[in-house]
Design a protein around this motif. Structure first.
Motif, mmCIF file in Angstrom:
data_model
loop_
_atom_site.group_PDB
_atom_site.id
_atom_site.type_symbol
_atom_site.label_atom_id
_atom_site.label_comp_id
_atom_site.label_asym_id
_atom_site.label_seq_id
_atom_site.Cartn_x
_atom_site.Cartn_y
_atom_site.Cartn_z
ATOM 1 N N ALA A 191 0.807 -1.226 0.000
ATOM 2 C CA ALA A 191 0.000 0.000 0.000
ATOM 3 C C ALA A 191 0.837 1.271 0.000
ATOM 4 C CB ALA A 191 -0.946 -0.005 1.193
ATOM 5 N N ASP A 192 1.982 1.260 0.664
ATOM 6 C CA ASP A 192 2.741 2.510 0.781
ATOM 7 C C ASP A 192 4.001 2.528 -0.081
ATOM 8 O OD1 ASP A 192 3.966 0.557 2.301
ATOM 9 O OD2 ASP A 192 4.805 2.000 3.721
ATOM 10 N N GLN A 193 4.405 1.382 -0.637
ATOM 11 C CA GLN A 193 5.596 1.331 -1.506
ATOM 12 C C GLN A 193 5.279 0.409 -2.682
ATOM 13 O OE1 GLN A 193 8.853 0.000 1.355
ATOM 14 N NE2 GLN A 193 7.101 0.319 2.692
ATOM 15 N N PRO A 194 4.431 0.889 -3.620
ATOM 16 C CA PRO A 194 3.980 -0.006 -4.706
ATOM 17 C C PRO A 194 5.124 -0.678 -5.450
ATOM 18 C CG PRO A 194 3.168 2.265 -5.023
ATOM 19 C CD PRO A 194 3.846 2.233 -3.701
ATOM 20 N N GLU A 195 6.256 0.001 -5.576
ATOM 21 C CA GLU A 195 7.389 -0.556 -6.330
ATOM 22 C C GLU A 195 7.992 -1.777 -5.630
ATOM 23 O OE1 GLU A 195 7.221 2.446 -4.929
ATOM 24 O OE2 GLU A 195 8.699 2.220 -3.329
ATOM 25 N N ALA A 196 7.713 -1.937 -4.333
ATOM 26 C CA ALA A 196 8.223 -3.103 -3.601
ATOM 27 C C ALA A 196 7.369 -4.339 -3.878
ATOM 28 C CB ALA A 196 8.242 -2.810 -2.097
ATOM 29 N N GLY A 197 6.173 -4.137 -4.443
ATOM 30 C CA GLY A 197 5.289 -5.256 -4.731
ATOM 31 C C GLY A 197 5.236 -5.529 -6.219
ATOM 32 N N ASP A 198 4.289 -6.365 -6.642
ATOM 33 C CA ASP A 198 4.222 -6.668 -8.078
ATOM 34 C C ASP A 198 2.820 -6.535 -8.657
ATOM 35 O OD1 ASP A 198 3.315 -8.996 -6.819
ATOM 36 O OD2 ASP A 198 5.214 -10.025 -7.163
ATOM 37 N N CYS A 199 1.878 -5.977 -7.903
ATOM 38 C CA CYS A 199 0.552 -5.723 -8.467
ATOM 39 C C CYS A 199 -0.127 -4.628 -7.649
ATOM 40 C CB CYS A 199 -0.304 -6.992 -8.468
ATOM 41 S SG CYS A 199 -0.495 -7.764 -6.863
#
Ligand code: SHN
Ligand code: NAI
Length: 197
Positions: free
Chosen positions: A103-111
């Motif tokens: 939620a707060d670091q979208p680039e750390a996730g993949d969707c």
């Protein structure tokens, strides 16, 4: 790079939401509408989330995130207010090939979640790829003014026509011409000025 726009049947799939605040509540709503079986883990959970436990589609563990919470899940949403916890969830999900939305670091996730408009069987998803979610919501709301509930009826009508065409065994080229033309006509009828005499 662009994202893959893919509609996934989440029915019966397990999803973990880490966090129990406002953002978690919104994602929970979206995931439940898609039929997902959701686990929530957080030390404090909003009443709007707690209330849903009775439905049987949501289970809640009160406490901080633990690695074992990831067991058996297809997707995890990291939505705590602690960036270090969200990062850890992303890292551990990645190591296990579990899809993760942060939620707060979208680039750390993949969707991530788009803004969605539904009219019966018609679904319009708007995304800015994380560049400006507020814009995605505004575009969705602008489209809502153009695409009314009549579209739900159009979907039903054309789906029935299509089923008949497929049963009759017509070729794809023929079906495409018929259905595209009919769809175009029905849309044009909606935007044509109404005869009020
Ligand atoms: C990447 C993504 C990941 C994800 O959550 O999936 C993400 C990330 C972040 N959102 C932030 C803030 C806001 N998000 C909203 C609203 C929505 N956010 C949604 C999706 C997404 N948000 C994904 C990208 C989607 C895309 O780009 O298309 C929507 C569309 C769908 C949904 O949530 O279901 C939903 C529409 C709600 C509706 O339906 O109306 C508003 C506006 C509002 O609430 O009106 C604000 C305040 C204004 C602002 O800050 O922009 C912050 C900063 C947090 C902070 O300040 O600390 C981050 C983190 C960051 O950007 O780093
Ligand atoms: N992606 C999006 O759409 C948006 C994202 N955000 C970001 O999302 C995050 C959460 O925002 P809100 O829901 O408004 O916060 P909130 O303060 O309402 O809720 C935070 C939740 O995290 C839980 N939590 C804290 N530590 C935890 C841990 N170790 N394990 C599990 N749960 C834990 C708390 O108990 C609480 O339930 C913030 O970082 C915010 O910046 C904010 C707005 C929109």
């Amino acid at each position: 790079m662009s994202y893959l726009a893919l509609n996934i049947d989440m029915g019966k799939r397990a999803v973990l939401i880490v966090g129990g605040g406002k953002v978690a509540a919104r994602k929970l709503q979206t995931l439940r509408e898609a039929g997902a079986v959701v686990r929530v883990v957080a030390p404090a959970v909003l009443p709007a989330i707690r209330e849903q436990e009775a439905s049987g589609a949501v289970t809640i563990r009160s406490g901080g995130y633990e690695t074992a919470d990831l067991d058996g899940v297809t997707l995890v949403v990291a939505a705590t207010d602690d960036p270090a916890v969200n990062r850890r969830v992303a890292l551990e999900a990645g190591e296990r090939s579990i899809l993760v939305s942060v939620a707060d670091q979208p680039e750390a996730g993949d969707c991530h979640f788009p803004a969605v408009l539904r009219r019966g069987g018609l679904e319009i998803a708007v995304s800015t790829g994380g560049r400006c979610p507020a814009l995605a919501a505004e575009v969705r709301d602008a489209i809502a003014g153009m695409i009314g509930n009549d579209y739900a009826d159009i979907v039903e009508q054309l789906a029935a026509d299509r089923e008949k065409l497929l049963t009759e065994g017509n070729g794809t080229t023929y079906n495409k011409a018929i259905l595209r033309t009919k769809a175009r006509c029905l849309i044009a009828e909606l935007s044509a000025p109404k005869d009020i005499s």
